[in-house]
Design an enzyme around this catalytic site. Structure first.
Site, mmCIF file in Angstrom:
data_model
loop_
_atom_site.group_PDB
_atom_site.id
_atom_site.type_symbol
_atom_site.label_atom_id
_atom_site.label_comp_id
_atom_site.label_asym_id
_atom_site.label_seq_id
_atom_site.Cartn_x
_atom_site.Cartn_y
_atom_site.Cartn_z
ATOM 1 N N TRP A 189 0.863 -1.177 0.000
ATOM 2 C CA TRP A 189 0.000 0.000 0.000
ATOM 3 C C TRP A 189 0.908 1.238 0.000
ATOM 4 O O TRP A 189 1.863 1.306 0.772
ATOM 5 C CB TRP A 189 -0.915 0.053 1.238
ATOM 6 C CG TRP A 189 -1.615 1.385 1.265
ATOM 7 C CD1 TRP A 189 -2.673 1.772 0.483
ATOM 8 C CD2 TRP A 189 -1.245 2.534 2.047
ATOM 9 N NE1 TRP A 189 -2.981 3.088 0.730
ATOM 10 C CE2 TRP A 189 -2.126 3.576 1.682
ATOM 11 C CE3 TRP A 189 -0.257 2.778 2.997
ATOM 12 C CZ2 TRP A 189 -2.057 4.852 2.254
ATOM 13 C CZ3 TRP A 189 -0.175 4.042 3.567
ATOM 14 C CH2 TRP A 189 -1.080 5.069 3.203
ATOM 15 N N GLU A 230 -3.016 -2.867 -2.563
ATOM 16 C CA GLU A 230 -4.167 -2.282 -1.861
ATOM 17 C C GLU A 230 -4.446 -0.872 -2.360
ATOM 18 O O GLU A 230 -3.620 0.023 -2.224
ATOM 19 C CB GLU A 230 -3.869 -2.245 -0.354
ATOM 20 C CG GLU A 230 -4.976 -1.603 0.471
ATOM 21 C CD GLU A 230 -4.643 -1.567 1.964
ATOM 22 O OE1 GLU A 230 -3.513 -1.942 2.355
ATOM 23 O OE2 GLU A 230 -5.528 -1.150 2.736
ATOM 24 N N LYS A 232 -7.096 2.649 -2.694
ATOM 25 C CA LYS A 232 -7.868 3.462 -1.750
ATOM 26 C C LYS A 232 -8.454 4.652 -2.463
ATOM 27 O O LYS A 232 -8.005 5.044 -3.542
ATOM 28 C CB LYS A 232 -6.939 3.763 -0.591
ATOM 29 C CG LYS A 232 -6.812 5.108 -0.002
ATOM 30 C CD LYS A 232 -5.897 4.994 1.223
ATOM 31 C CE LYS A 232 -6.256 5.996 2.278
ATOM 32 N NZ LYS A 232 -5.458 5.835 3.493
ATOM 33 N N ASP A 263 -9.781 -3.049 1.393
ATOM 34 C CA ASP A 263 -9.849 -2.530 2.764
ATOM 35 C C ASP A 263 -11.225 -1.907 2.933
ATOM 36 O O ASP A 263 -11.617 -1.019 2.165
ATOM 37 C CB ASP A 263 -8.728 -1.492 2.962
ATOM 38 C CG ASP A 263 -8.704 -0.910 4.369
ATOM 39 O OD1 ASP A 263 -9.773 -0.476 4.850
ATOM 40 O OD2 ASP A 263 -7.617 -0.850 4.976
ATOM 41 N N HIS A 266 -11.907 1.847 2.615
ATOM 42 C CA HIS A 266 -11.310 2.558 1.487
ATOM 43 C C HIS A 266 -12.252 2.906 0.349
ATOM 44 O O HIS A 266 -11.815 3.146 -0.769
ATOM 45 C CB HIS A 266 -10.133 1.754 0.939
ATOM 46 C CG HIS A 266 -8.924 1.839 1.813
ATOM 47 N ND1 HIS A 266 -7.681 1.414 1.435
ATOM 48 C CD2 HIS A 266 -8.778 2.335 3.063
ATOM 49 C CE1 HIS A 266 -6.812 1.620 2.413
ATOM 50 N NE2 HIS A 266 -7.465 2.166 3.409
ATOM 51 N N HIS A 290 -8.711 -6.301 4.229
ATOM 52 C CA HIS A 290 -8.370 -5.530 5.415
ATOM 53 C C HIS A 290 -9.697 -5.148 6.041
ATOM 54 O O HIS A 290 -10.366 -4.236 5.568
ATOM 55 C CB HIS A 290 -7.580 -4.262 5.049
ATOM 56 C CG HIS A 290 -6.111 -4.479 4.990
ATOM 57 N ND1 HIS A 290 -5.215 -3.458 4.836
ATOM 58 C CD2 HIS A 290 -5.377 -5.622 5.087
ATOM 59 C CE1 HIS A 290 -3.984 -3.951 4.833
ATOM 60 N NE2 HIS A 290 -4.063 -5.256 4.974
ATOM 61 N N ASP A 298 -12.328 7.138 6.228
ATOM 62 C CA ASP A 298 -11.422 6.011 6.468
ATOM 63 C C ASP A 298 -10.753 6.185 7.833
ATOM 64 O O ASP A 298 -9.549 6.355 7.941
ATOM 65 C CB ASP A 298 -10.385 5.983 5.333
ATOM 66 C CG ASP A 298 -9.381 4.855 5.488
ATOM 67 O OD1 ASP A 298 -9.732 3.839 6.114
ATOM 68 O OD2 ASP A 298 -8.251 4.999 4.987
ATOM 69 N N ASP A 300 -10.502 4.171 10.426
ATOM 70 C CA ASP A 300 -9.878 3.003 11.056
ATOM 71 C C ASP A 300 -10.289 2.802 12.509
ATOM 72 O O ASP A 300 -9.448 2.640 13.389
ATOM 73 C CB ASP A 300 -8.351 3.079 10.913
ATOM 74 C CG ASP A 300 -7.901 2.805 9.487
ATOM 75 O OD1 ASP A 300 -8.057 1.654 9.045
ATOM 76 O OD2 ASP A 300 -7.424 3.741 8.813
ATOM 77 N N ASP A 330 -7.370 -4.170 9.988
ATOM 78 C CA ASP A 330 -6.609 -2.937 9.783
ATOM 79 C C ASP A 330 -7.334 -1.748 10.410
ATOM 80 O O ASP A 330 -8.272 -1.212 9.823
ATOM 81 C CB ASP A 330 -6.371 -2.687 8.287
ATOM 82 C CG ASP A 330 -5.501 -1.464 8.051
ATOM 83 O OD1 ASP A 330 -4.921 -0.944 9.034
ATOM 84 O OD2 ASP A 330 -5.390 -1.023 6.887
HETATM 85 C C1 RNT Z 1 -3.821 2.717 4.618
HETATM 86 C C2 RNT Z 1 -3.958 1.268 4.372
HETATM 87 C C3 RNT Z 1 -2.855 0.408 4.910
HETATM 88 C C4 RNT Z 1 -2.394 0.829 6.289
HETATM 89 C C5 RNT Z 1 -1.361 -0.084 6.904
HETATM 90 C C6 RNT Z 1 -0.704 0.534 8.091
HETATM 91 O O1 RNT Z 1 -4.927 3.427 4.276
HETATM 92 O O2 RNT Z 1 -5.190 0.823 4.857
HETATM 93 O O3 RNT Z 1 -3.230 -0.918 4.869
HETATM 94 O O4 RNT Z 1 -3.456 0.966 7.155
HETATM 95 O O5 RNT Z 1 -0.457 -0.487 5.960
HETATM 96 ZN ZN ZN Z 2 -5.519 -1.333 4.799
#
Ligand code: RNT
Ligand code: ZN
Length: 423
Positions: A189, A230, A232, A263, A266, A290, A298, A300, A330
């Site tokens: 990523w 990955e 986003k 993810d 994302h 993820h 996003d 998290d 994640d």
């Molecule tokens: C970032 C991505 C990625 C990170 C990690 C730390 O938007 O989701 O996966 O969260 O690599």
């Molecule tokens: Zn991620």
């Protein structure tokens, strides 16, 4: 057996019959659940800090909020914390490491010069605990990422540095996979993008595709390492443009035969990650997930048993995709106990999988194919009332981990005895 576990045993027998009445075999579901490995993300344990100690800000559009005391300051502390978390999660799981968690014995090692030996202690720890490892090159928290561009950078020298970082990380991933006898997913990523609308959306993507081809050029054994990419939608500071968008990586993954990482934080907030699974798996042999939780963006947040989490688990189970999806978590929340954050998120996704495995899917599908959409909706709603929690408790008990409520007592004891001393 103590009296309360005798009581629980009876209640479980009743629950088993409730499910059987819907045509669901609880024992079979639990057998399948016990084979699912979730990759716990090391970075929840220290707010994505890593151990390079460069003083560099995290960057890359990633933001950790909160100041809960007790975060891991050293690899040993992080492993101690993980040991506690793994003891409280039923099943055998994995650990997902970032390159910035290398152990270089106090020596500064450039990211393009990292070697498997710098992860030797992680590999030993994983071997002792019977845990598989996954890996990620770190394309943030670094002076050469400060412009917001890495693999898509316009400067050939900076691009080369990051290509070389990607290359050495694949070798590290392969060494982990070989040492542990389980393929290490090595996920790329990158943050590359821009705050304001760029004139040129094309050139960074052309550079990124070419740079990725360089990263992945060396043939490595798929039994040791699986490459993933990955995408986003946006990040802090890359609100208007992200070079590695979903479409970019979907095409890249199909044409290059690598895993696509989805993810769940994302995409547009109304877009369903769950819905993408059966779409992309028409063209890809494997995906990486993820599992995260975006709140408005996003953000998290810690994964919970939400509709979105359940929809992802349902898609994996209904589509028989459990062996074509590698599952990782994640998120990063520094406002609560970090060990608890791992346990809450991982247990939540396992509960979602259990609910999906206990769904009378064949019956629901029959109603759907017969055009009886009334029964489909009516029974879907009734199924929500089945005794999932009883089966979950039984599962935790047979897997030797604390039941609901009790696991937090262990985290609290650990907090008192260890985490609070880290102040
Ligand atoms: C970032 C991505 C990625 C990170 C990690 C730390 O938007 O989701 O996966 O969260 O690599
Ligand atoms: Zn991620």
């Amino acid at each position: 057996m103590n009296p309360s576990s005798v009581g629980r045993e009876r209640v479980f027998e009743w629950a088993r019959e409730e499910y059987a009445a819907w045509g669901v075999d609880v024992g079979h579901a639990l057998g399948l659940l016990s084979k699912v490995a979730i990759s716990l993300h090391c970075w929840q344990g220290d707010d994505v800090g890593g151990f390079e100690n460069t003083g560099e800000a995290i960057g890359g559009g990633l933001a950790v909020t909160g100041a809960y005391p007790g975060k891991a300051r050293t690899p040993d502390e992080l492993r101690d914390d993980l040991d506690v978390a793994f003891r409280l999660i039923p099943g055998k799981h994995r650990l997902n490491l970032h390159a910035s968690y290398a152990e270089t014995s106090g020596k500064a090692v450039a990211r393009d010069a990292l070697e498997p030996a710098h992860f030797g202690r992680w590999i030993d720890w994983a071997r002792i605990n019977g845990i598989g490892l996954d890996f990620n090159p770190t394309y943030f928290a670094h002076p050469l990422a400060a412009s917001g561009y890495t693999l898509a950078h316009a400067d050939a020298g900076i691009r080369q540095f990051w290509i070389d970082h990607g290359r050495v990380c694949r070798r590290i991933g392969a060494a982990m996979g070989q040492a542990l006898g389980t393929a290490c997913v090595t996920n790329v990523w990158i943050p590359d993008g821009s705050k304001d609308a760029p004139i040129d959306r094309k050139a960074p993507r052309e550079r990124l595709a070419a740079a990725l081809d360089e990263v992945f050029r060396e043939p490595l054994d798929r039994d040791h390492v699986r490459d993933a990419v990955e995408g986003k939608l946006f990040g802090l500071g890359s609100e208007s443009y992200v070079a590695g968008s979903h479409e970019f990586y979907f095409g890249y993954a199909i044409t290059r035969g690598v895993l696509l990482c989805l993810d769940s934080g994302h995409y547009h907030p109304t877009e369903s990650t769950a819905d993408k699974i059966s779409a992309v798996l028409q063209y890809l042999s494997e995906i990486l997930l993820h599992v995260s939780r975006g709140v408005r963006w996003d953000s998290d947040h810690v994964v919970i048993l939400s509709d979105e989490t359940q929809a992802i688990a349902q898609e994996l189970v209904r589509g028989h995709y459990l062996d074509r999806a590698r599952i990782g978590l994640d998120y990063f929340d520094a406002s609560i106990n970090r060990v608890a954050a791992w346990v809450i998120g991982c247990r939540a996704f396992l509960k979602a999988l259990l609910a999906a495995l206990l769904e009378p899917t064949a019956r629901l599908r029959d109603h759907e194919s017969a055009g009886d959409l009334t029964s489909r909706l009516a029974y879907l709603e009734e199924v929500k009332m089945l005794p999932l929690g009883v089966v979950w408790d039984h599962y935790c008990e047979t897997m030797g981990v604390p039941l609901s409520r009790m696991w937090l007592d262990e985290v609290r004891a650990y907090e008192r005895d260890c985490l609070e001393r880290r102040r």
